[in-house]
Design a protein around this motif. Structure first.
Motif, PDB file in Angstrom:
ATOM      1  N   SER A 108      -8.553  -4.212  -4.977  1.00 31.42           N
ATOM      2  CA  SER A 108      -8.926  -3.782  -3.636  1.00 31.42           C
ATOM      3  C   SER A 108      -7.947  -2.749  -3.096  1.00 31.42           C
ATOM      4  CB  SER A 108      -8.970  -5.003  -2.701  1.00 31.42           C
ATOM      5  OG  SER A 108      -9.232  -4.616  -1.375  1.00 31.42           O
ATOM      6  N   MET A 109      -6.645  -2.982  -3.312  1.00 31.11           N
ATOM      7  CA  MET A 109      -5.631  -2.045  -2.809  1.00 31.11           C
ATOM      8  C   MET A 109      -5.719  -0.694  -3.503  1.00 31.11           C
ATOM      9  SD  MET A 109      -2.165  -4.254  -2.011  1.00 31.11           S
ATOM     10  CE  MET A 109      -2.029  -5.038  -3.614  1.00 31.11           C
ATOM     11  N   MET A 110      -5.924  -0.702  -4.819  1.00 31.48           N
ATOM     12  CA  MET A 110      -6.027   0.574  -5.534  1.00 31.48           C
ATOM     13  C   MET A 110      -7.238   1.373  -5.067  1.00 31.48           C
ATOM     14  SD  MET A 110      -4.746  -0.017  -9.467  1.00 31.48           S
ATOM     15  CE  MET A 110      -5.580  -1.550  -9.822  1.00 31.48           C
ATOM     16  N   GLU A 111      -8.347   0.695  -4.889  1.00 30.21           N
ATOM     17  CA  GLU A 111      -9.558   1.391  -4.427  1.00 30.21           C
ATOM     18  C   GLU A 111      -9.379   1.892  -2.999  1.00 30.21           C
ATOM     19  OE1 GLU A 111     -12.648  -1.450  -5.087  1.00 30.21           O
ATOM     20  OE2 GLU A 111     -12.933  -0.849  -7.185  1.00 30.21           O
ATOM     21  N   GLN A 112      -8.701   1.107  -2.157  1.00 28.17           N
ATOM     22  CA  GLN A 112      -8.441   1.521  -0.781  1.00 28.17           C
ATOM     23  C   GLN A 112      -7.562   2.775  -0.744  1.00 28.17           C
ATOM     24  OE1 GLN A 112      -6.890  -1.625   1.696  1.00 28.17           O
ATOM     25  NE2 GLN A 112      -6.258  -0.216   3.319  1.00 28.17           N
ATOM     26  N   ALA A 113      -6.657   2.896  -1.720  1.00 29.68           N
ATOM     27  CA  ALA A 113      -5.772   4.063  -1.795  1.00 29.68           C
ATOM     28  C   ALA A 113      -6.462   5.277  -2.414  1.00 29.68           C
ATOM     29  CB  ALA A 113      -4.520   3.712  -2.594  1.00 29.68           C
ATOM     30  N   GLY A 114      -7.704   5.112  -2.860  1.00 26.04           N
ATOM     31  CA  GLY A 114      -8.456   6.234  -3.390  1.00 26.04           C
ATOM     32  C   GLY A 114      -8.496   6.352  -4.894  1.00 26.04           C
ATOM     33  N   PHE A 115      -8.053   5.309  -5.596  1.00 23.94           N
ATOM     34  CA  PHE A 115      -8.055   5.339  -7.064  1.00 23.94           C
ATOM     35  C   PHE A 115      -9.365   4.785  -7.609  1.00 23.94           C
ATOM     36  CE2 PHE A 115      -3.495   5.373  -6.189  1.00 23.94           C
ATOM     37  CZ  PHE A 115      -3.059   6.352  -7.070  1.00 23.94           C
ATOM     38  N   LYS A 116      -9.755   5.291  -8.774  1.00 23.23           N
ATOM     39  CA  LYS A 116     -10.873   4.750  -9.530  1.00 23.23           C
ATOM     40  C   LYS A 116     -10.305   4.016 -10.737  1.00 23.23           C
ATOM     41  CE  LYS A 116     -14.064   6.344  -6.866  1.00 23.23           C
ATOM     42  NZ  LYS A 116     -14.925   5.426  -6.081  1.00 23.23           N
ATOM     43  N   ILE A 117     -10.533   2.727 -10.789  1.00 28.58           N
ATOM     44  CA  ILE A 117      -9.908   1.874 -11.811  1.00 28.58           C
ATOM     45  C   ILE A 117     -10.629   2.040 -13.144  1.00 28.58           C
ATOM     46  CG2 ILE A 117      -9.327  -0.496 -12.429  1.00 28.58           C
ATOM     47  CD1 ILE A 117      -9.397  -1.098  -9.363  1.00 28.58           C
ATOM     48  N   ASP A 139      -6.883  -8.692  -5.493  1.00 25.24           N
ATOM     49  CA  ASP A 139      -6.157  -8.004  -4.423  1.00 25.24           C
ATOM     50  C   ASP A 139      -5.673  -6.628  -4.886  1.00 25.24           C
ATOM     51  OD1 ASP A 139      -6.530 -10.065  -2.643  1.00 25.24           O
ATOM     52  OD2 ASP A 139      -4.571 -10.990  -3.012  1.00 25.24           O
ATOM     53  N   LEU A 140      -5.172  -6.549  -6.110  1.00 23.78           N
ATOM     54  CA  LEU A 140      -4.701  -5.267  -6.629  1.00 23.78           C
ATOM     55  C   LEU A 140      -5.858  -4.276  -6.759  1.00 23.78           C
ATOM     56  CD1 LEU A 140      -2.184  -6.493  -9.346  1.00 23.78           C
ATOM     57  CD2 LEU A 140      -1.614  -5.321  -7.213  1.00 23.78           C
ATOM     58  N   MET A 189       0.815  -1.209   0.000  1.00 24.24           N
ATOM     59  CA  MET A 189       0.000   0.000   0.000  1.00 24.24           C
ATOM     60  C   MET A 189       0.852   1.264   0.000  1.00 24.24           C
ATOM     61  SD  MET A 189      -3.252  -0.427  -0.220  1.00 24.24           S
ATOM     62  CE  MET A 189      -3.744   1.216   0.325  1.00 24.24           C
ATOM     63  N   THR A 190       2.078   1.156   0.503  1.00 25.90           N
ATOM     64  CA  THR A 190       2.969   2.317   0.547  1.00 25.90           C
ATOM     65  C   THR A 190       3.164   2.909  -0.834  1.00 25.90           C
ATOM     66  OG1 THR A 190       4.159   1.440   2.463  1.00 25.90           O
ATOM     67  CG2 THR A 190       5.281   3.117   1.155  1.00 25.90           C
TER      68      THR A 190
END
Length: 314
Positions: free
Chosen positions: A272-281, A269-270, A225-226
């Motif tokens: 989920s991580m991108m969305e958790q970081a605030g990205f819209k895929i 998993d990717l 996530m970093t």
């Protein structure tokens, strides 16, 4: 029938099959084959001689060294060609249980004087242009700045520099960055610069980049996530994240040899991580396997700071 029987007798030997597997990747000399296979040079010379006599390998001189290559199908005795084609297809796709391809990559790096990291053409899709050509098409609009987080030898940073006013490549490896700077200088790019250090302490202002690239970077981070959080900090509203990662795999040797901390990530998993970081895929795609690549990859593109973007591709 005689030619086929002869071919079967010759290849009914594990060492010869290992030699053929290696030569199907690249021409090698006997010293290199000895290093990779860990066997006596006299034995390797004898095995290569047998394959040469049968017409399965060819030799060429380069200075004082003799290199051997795999014969083309048209160079094999005609009666044995169908069997030869089937055999080599099986050999090329067989499990590398003795890690010959890992040692081959190390040997090629020593030959080429490359920066440490192993020969990626054999081991990982880090420079797989069948994948990145599609992603780079999204970068055609003019951009002021891009950042390549975990840029390694700088190949992608150099490509980005052709469509951006400025590109910043970041990596913790001084040796990799030396190779990156040399490449940028060699191809005449003055608008790319490289920073050595931890991306979490990167001295760039918030919201200064149009594009952030994470190409096989997350699996090197204790907390993946970093990398996504750093990319989010650096991107302008509406800025694009371009990501490529390895899918889950069982190649545990990469932990010691390449410094991987994670053995790949699933597309789920990717996402989920991108969305958790605030990205819209906007896209997320698992790439089809290509012959010769040891890993499979997933690539994605996402937007930072925008709410109304197209749904992610599935």
């Amino acid at each position: 029938m005689k030619e086929m029987a002869s071919l079967l007798r010759i290849v009914a030997d594990e060492t010869r099959l290992r030699v053929l597997r290696l030569l199907s990747e690249t021409p090698l000399n006997v010293t290199e084959l000895t290093t990779i296979l860990g066997l006596a040079q006299s034995g390797i010379s004898k095995q290569v001689g047998t394959l040469k006599k049968a017409g399965l390998v060819r030799e060429r001189r380069e200075g004082l060294k003799t290199f051997y290559r795999l014969s083309e199908e048209s160079e094999v005795p005609e009666e044995g060609r169908p069997l030869w084609a089937l055999l080599m297809e099986r050999v090329r796709t067989a499990e590398d249980s003795r890690h010959d391809l890992v040692r081959l990559a190390e040997t090629l790096e020593k030959r080429e004087g490359a920066a440490p990291g192993l020969h990626e053409r054999l081991l990982a899709p880090g420079e797989s242009w069948h994948a990145w050509s599609r992603m780079l098409m999204t970068l055609l609009p003019p951009m002021e700045r891009a950042v390549d987080l975990g840029c390694g030898s700088g190949i992608l940073a150099a490509e980005l520099a052709r469509v951006c006013d400025e590109v910043v490549g970041v990596d913790i490896s001084s040796q990799a960055l030396s190779a990156a700077r040399a490449h940028a200088e060699r191809v005449g790019l003055a608008n790319v610069r490289f920073i050595e250090g931890d991306m979490t302490t990167l001295d760039l202002p918030d919201g200064c980049c149009d594009v952030a690239v994470l190409s096989q970077t997350l699996h090197h981070l204790p907390d993946p996530m970093t990398g996504l959080k750093v990319a989010a900090r650096l991107l302008k509203p509406g800025g694009r994240l371009i990501l490529m990662e390895l899918l889950p795999h069982d190649e545990a040797w990469v932990t010691e040899k390449l410094g991987h901390l994670h053995l790949g990530f699933s597309a789920t998993d990717l996402e989920s991580m991108m969305e958790q970081a605030g990205f819209k895929i906007t896209s997320l795609e698992t790439l089809p396997p290509l012959r010769g690549e040891r890993f499979r990859a997933v690539q994605g593109c996402a937007v930072w700071g925008e709410r109304d973007v197209p749904p992610a591709a599935r």
